[in-house]
Design a protein around this motif. Sequence first.
Motif, PDB file in Angstrom:
ATOM      1  N   GLN A 199      12.699  -3.644  -8.973  1.00 18.40           N
ATOM      2  CA  GLN A 199      13.139  -3.182 -10.077  1.00 18.40           C
ATOM      3  C   GLN A 199      14.692  -3.728 -10.283  1.00 18.40           C
ATOM      4  N   GLU A 201      17.364  -3.319 -12.678  1.00 17.90           N
ATOM      5  CA  GLU A 201      18.643  -2.442 -13.552  1.00 17.90           C
ATOM      6  C   GLU A 201      19.921  -3.575 -14.197  1.00 17.90           C
ATOM      7  N   HIS A 209      21.133  -4.535 -10.825  1.00 20.20           N
ATOM      8  CA  HIS A 209      20.843  -4.124 -10.120  1.00 20.20           C
ATOM      9  C   HIS A 209      19.471  -3.588  -9.474  1.00 20.20           C
ATOM     10  N   GLN A 211      16.607  -3.157  -6.698  1.00 17.34           N
ATOM     11  CA  GLN A 211      15.912  -2.400  -6.018  1.00 17.34           C
ATOM     12  C   GLN A 211      15.177  -2.749  -5.021  1.00 17.34           C
TER      13      GLN A 211
END
Lengths: 235, 305
Positions: A199, A201, A209, A211
């Motif tokens: 992920q 973001e 950011h 993940q």
Amino acid sequence: MKALVVDDEPLARRELRRLLAAFPAVEVVGEAGDVDEARARIDALSPDVVFLDIQMPGGTGFDLLTQIDHVPRVVFTTAYDQYAVRAFDVNALDYLLKPIEPERLAAALRKVQAGAVVDADGRMEPLEQLFIRDGPRSWFVALREVSLFTAEGNYVRLAWGRERPLLGRSLAALERNLDPRRFFRASRGQILNLDFVEQVEPGSGGRLHVQLRGGQEVEMSRRQARLFRARTTLA
Amino acid sequence: MGLGSTHGLRRVAARRDWLSLAPVPLGIRVAGGTLLCALLSCLTAMTLSQAVYGQRVAPITQSFYRRLPPSGQLRNEVIFFVVVHAAWTAAYLAFAMQRRRHRAEVRQAQLGEALRSAELRLLVSQLNPHFLFNALNGLRSLIADDPDRARDAVTQLARTLRYTLASGEDLVSLERELEMVEDYLALESMRLAERLVVEREIEPAARTARVPAMLLQTLVENAIKHGIAELRPGGTLRIGARIEGGELVLRVDNPRPAGRTPAVAEGLGLRNATERLRLLFGTRAALHLDLSRPDRATARVRLPA
């Protein structure tokens, strides 16, 4: 299969050469008598498999492996060394006891060949792995299985499955040997594996950011985030 | 009373360890003790009987001796007590001896086990398996290339092993010990080739001196294992022996990797050697490992010539 024989005893090297002559698939391309020689030969010859003695003057077989960037497949050899054998057993490393029994050598070679991808010229695809010792534990770490590299002073912490081994090399030195198609520098102190990105973001001030699969969270710097976006839109 | 007295007898027997005595002394003591207990019991019984019944033999027992005169009755009483005590003691004795024998057997088996494993450990530590398997590996290589050398190596290896196994004897002549060391060095040369150079300075007078078996061997082994084998170019091993002031002085000198504190100082081989010297010669012998120079190691042994 190109093989390199590393042992400080000339007679032992001779003996192993003789044994390997019985395997037509194996070609002994070189020998080395100590760690420095071995390092040079591995760089020059890129062997598919290295038969590596543990006890050598000036450095052990383990020392050699932690010093090189492209670690080939390894079969350890030892005459009798309780500590080494225990290390082998605990870490599931392949080893042969000297004098080497032909059947055991055959089994070890089969294991090396199994699962090895062979290209059109009959050459084995390199494993792209590192050898890491962390206290009593040792691993051959396949780079593609590492999700994240994080700098810790002059060393690098790897996120590899459930393990977090520490590599005795700087992030900068490591980066030189990482495939840029797979590994991306997220910031000054971190390199991530693109295959593990789950992920992404947007963060503050143009940062990203990220993940990763496995739970790691990475803050990508502004500059790197820009590069990342450029790459992913192109891809 | 019977139980009490025999219990007391048992305590005395245990305290004085009667069971370890030969049959005759044991028999005498047991018989004497039993008799004493019997008489004590008998006397107590009679005294009690006298107090309760007014006569020395209880009426119940008396009914057994109907036809006997009183003196006969008394005599029978005593005999009865003695017999009962003797039977009781005999039974106990048989039980105690069997238990003792069983315990001894168990202990013997345990000792045998411990001895075997200790011997084995000693043998393993003396044999130096790393050396052994490396030697065998090198030897195998020679069989095809240099059969004559291979045969010599087998002979040297056999001699080395035999000497190691026989080193239960404490002292051998230095000459004998040197033979063993030469065999060992020949085998190590197979492995180290030109990396090992040996210089010897052995005084003729020193050759007949008596030394603990495997002492010099241990020092030479350490010199190679922790010194010369660890150096890429190898080095020179110096072995010296001379007589000085009524003492035999042995010297083993070798180069070693600089800046590394060797584990050999605490090595099992050296500890064993020091211990053996102490056991054989007390304070008259000494072993000293000189590590003052970072790139050299010198082991010195002094012992009475």
